[in-house]
Design an enzyme around this catalytic site. Structure first.
Site, PDB file in Angstrom:
ATOM      1  N   ASP A  60       8.469   4.717 -47.911  1.00  0.00           N
ATOM      2  CA  ASP A  60       9.206   5.835 -48.489  1.00  0.00           C
ATOM      3  C   ASP A  60       8.706   5.924 -49.917  1.00  0.00           C
ATOM      4  OD1 ASP A  60      11.129   7.286 -50.028  1.00  0.00           O
ATOM      5  OD2 ASP A  60      12.505   7.108 -48.342  1.00  0.00           O
ATOM      6  N   HIS A  61       7.985   6.990 -50.229  1.00  0.00           N
ATOM      7  CA  HIS A  61       7.286   6.988 -51.523  1.00  0.00           C
ATOM      8  C   HIS A  61       8.239   6.996 -52.719  1.00  0.00           C
ATOM      9  CE1 HIS A  61       7.750  11.411 -51.508  1.00  0.00           C
ATOM     10  NE2 HIS A  61       7.521  11.347 -52.799  1.00  0.00           N
ATOM     11  N   HIS A 110      14.576   9.585 -48.773  1.00  0.00           N
ATOM     12  CA  HIS A 110      14.542   9.455 -50.233  1.00  0.00           C
ATOM     13  C   HIS A 110      15.943   9.323 -50.850  1.00  0.00           C
ATOM     14  CE1 HIS A 110      10.568  10.555 -49.341  1.00  0.00           C
ATOM     15  NE2 HIS A 110      10.673  11.853 -49.442  1.00  0.00           N
TER      16      HIS A 110
HETATM   17  C1  BG6 Z   1       8.391  14.616 -49.324  1.00  0.00           C
HETATM   18  C2  BG6 Z   1       8.934  15.858 -48.676  1.00  0.00           C
HETATM   19  O1  BG6 Z   1       8.735  13.482 -48.586  1.00  0.00           O
HETATM   20  O2  BG6 Z   1       8.924  14.500 -50.642  1.00  0.00           O
HETATM   21  C3  BG6 Z   1       8.580  17.082 -49.494  1.00  0.00           C
HETATM   22  O3  BG6 Z   1       8.404  15.988 -47.360  1.00  0.00           O
HETATM   23  C4  BG6 Z   1       9.045  16.913 -50.915  1.00  0.00           C
HETATM   24  O4  BG6 Z   1       9.141  18.266 -48.934  1.00  0.00           O
HETATM   25  C5  BG6 Z   1       8.570  15.581 -51.494  1.00  0.00           C
HETATM   26  O5  BG6 Z   1       8.507  17.981 -51.677  1.00  0.00           O
HETATM   27  C6  BG6 Z   1       9.192  15.308 -52.858  1.00  0.00           C
HETATM   28  O6  BG6 Z   1       8.553  14.221 -53.440  1.00  0.00           O
HETATM   29  P1  BG6 Z   1       8.434  14.085 -55.018  1.00  0.00           P
HETATM   30  O7  BG6 Z   1       7.786  12.763 -55.223  1.00  0.00           O
HETATM   31  O8  BG6 Z   1       7.601  15.241 -55.493  1.00  0.00           O
HETATM   32  O9  BG6 Z   1       9.820  14.151 -55.543  1.00  0.00           O
END
Ligand code: BG6
Length: 509
Positions: free
Chosen positions: A194-195, A257
């Site tokens: 989960d990034h 997230h």
């Molecule tokens: C991704 C979603 O996991 O996270 C995207 O699929 C979203 O829709 C993105 O834009 C948001 O990531 P960050 O790091 O830009 O907040």
């Protein structure tokens, strides 16, 4: 976190030698994030010199043409100026295997390429497989890897698999996927990524809460009135209309997230920083979220879809006019929820969450709203309405922490104002260019699963959102589109808090 990894990080020690195999090598994630992250690790002296990458995809590249393609985009996606010598070293470690993920021949070719790379780069037979493909291929790839004998761990070498999101599209499919991959892999080999857990400020929540003695005593229902989590994006769905139509804001952002942010904010102190001690506590929080019954879905969950509008100077089109989106789409691009945790620390402290696309700006933050002081000494004085203390953890784009408190405005009359004490990452530590994937890939190379999701955590996340999705599916939205691009979502999101006598924190543009 294992002791060894902890020491490695403190010393900035080099990760284990390995070959990283990227399935979906021709996709966006590879060029935009994974390759730049590996290069950054090499630049930071954290990547072993005994290393190689093998890209696998169906696209017609050879090793030479894939190297050329990756090099052509390297500058565009690098987070810092490229060092030509280092890039040259790096790109000579890239190899390509063309093939279908469902075809055993692809995996025979991969096996040969792995053996060759292992020989030439002395990678100690350690293999890291990164599944950067659409989710429909996850089970197939894992099964093929198993059939080809490529995930069997023997003494002195390891085999690990990183799986991208989305992990399932509801509880049932997540359970089925877990059951499927567990017939080939053991849990310690599985790294569900989960990034958000790769973001510095998200990791800092743990440091902030558990390395400072002064906050923990007030981090509970006795002092905290409620918590607000905002994950706002100004972008629309861009080119991802096809995927987004099958997902929506709820599946895309909440069980993954947003759950990580809730878990880190609300967890009990772990007994150690070992991966499972931390994940046990995070999992307990997600399990403690009270699942909605159908009536509660109507009162505690809000959905929205963006209409045309204006973001600054820019005009934005409606979601239903985006590419690959149905003109009558019922897909939500905004979600707001009032969640409650059934445990002693958080009983009666609502956790309000909102996330959406085409909101006025990109911003992620966690606001901890404290209760009023117990006795208003200043009530007879000429003061503006007294404000409560609020601690905000700013995740992005500005990274830091701020605390609001009351102070006397100078002058002969007692007059109070709200002031802010702020810590800004940039001021203290400068900015470290990063993609957010460096730490996660590095941890996987070192066998540290702390920042990866365990099967039970993913399933607990789906268990929270499933009942909401069921009601939403049974009752299609009647008012979509219901918010203009460039606004903070539908009016029902404001009403969700207004009913409790509260309001969303005002975020200034
Ligand atoms: C991704 C979603 O996991 O996270 C995207 O699929 C979203 O829709 C993105 O834009 C948001 O990531 P960050 O790091 O830009 O907040």
């Amino acid at each position: 976190m294992t002791d060894i990894t902890e020491q490695k990080q403190l010393l900035g020690e080099i990760a284990d030698p390995c070959v990283m195999v990227i399935f979906g090598a021709a996709g966006d994630l590879t060029k935009r994030k994974l390759i730049p992250a590996l290069y950054n690790l090499a630049k930071g002296n954290l990547l072993s010199r005994e290393f190689a990458v093998i890209g696998v995809a169906r696209d017609a590249f050879t090793t030479e043409s894939w190297r050329a393609e990756i090099s052509a985009h390297a500058k565009d996606y690098a987070t810092d100026v490229l060092d030509p010598d280092l890039w040259d070293w790096f790109q000579h470690r890239l190899y390509y295997v063309q093939g279908e993920f469902g075809d055993a021949v692809t995996f025979q070719k991969l096996r040969e390429q792995l053996e060759a790379a292992n020989q030439s780069h002395n990678t100690h037979s350690n293999y890291l497989y990164y599944l950067a493909t659409p989710p429909m291929f996850f089970s197939t790839i894992v099964k093929q890897l198993g059939d080809a004998g490529l995930v069997k761990e023997e003494e002195h070498h390891w085999r690990r698999v990183i799986i991208e999101k989305p992990f399932g599209r509801d509880l049932e499919s997540a359970q089925a996927l877990n059951a499927d991959i567990c017939t080939t892999l053991t849990e310690p080999q599985i790294y569900r990524i989960d990034h958000y857990l790769g973001k510095e400020t998200v990791q800092n929540i743990l440091a902030f809460r558990f390395s400072n003695g002064i906050f923990e005593p007030i981090w509970n229902r006795n002092y905290i009135d409620h918590v607000q989590i905002t994950v706002a994006e100004s972008l629309g769905v861009e080119q991802r209309g096809g995927y987004y139509e099958t997902a929506g804001a709820m599946r895309d952002m909440i069980p993954n997230h947003t759950m990580q942010l809730i878990a880190l904010t609300c967890m009990e102190p772990p007994i150690s920083f070992d991966a499972d001690d931390v994940r046990d506590e995070m999992a307990k929080v997600i399990h403690a979220i009270n699942p909605f019954d159908p009536e509660e879905v109507l009162t505690h969950a809000v959905r929205g879809q963006y209409d045309a509008g204006q973001l600054g100077e820019q005009k934005a089109i409606a979601y239903r006019s985006e590419e690959k989106v149905s003109p009558n789409s019922a897909t939500e691009t905004f979600v707001a929820l009032k969640l409650e945790l059934d445990n002693w620390r958080w009983a009666d402290v609502p956790i309000y969450v909102r996330t959406g696309k085409r909101l006025p700006r990109r911003l992620t933050e966690i606001a901890i709203q404290f209760k009023h002081a117990p006795y208003q000494l200043f009530r007879k004085t000429n003061v503006e309405k007294l404000r409560t203390n609020r601690l905000v953890i700013h995740i992005q784009p500005d990274e830091g922490i701020s605390l609001r408190f009351g102070a006397k405005i100078p002058g002969p009359i007692v007059n109070l104002g709200a002031v802010k004490m702020s810590f800004n990452y940039k001021d203290y530590f400068g900015s470290t260019p990063s993609t957010g994937y460096e730490r996660l890939i590095y941890d996987c190379m070192n066998g540290d699963q702390t920042l990866f999701q365990r099967a039970d955590m993913v399933e607990a996340g789906w268990a929270v959102v499933d009942p909401i999705l069921d009601v939403w599916q049974a009752l299609p939205p009647r008012t979509f589109p219901n918010y203009a691009s460039g606004t903070w979502g539908p009016k029902e999101a404001a009403e969700l808090l207004a009913r409790d006598g509260r309001q969303w924190r005002e975020i200034h543009e």
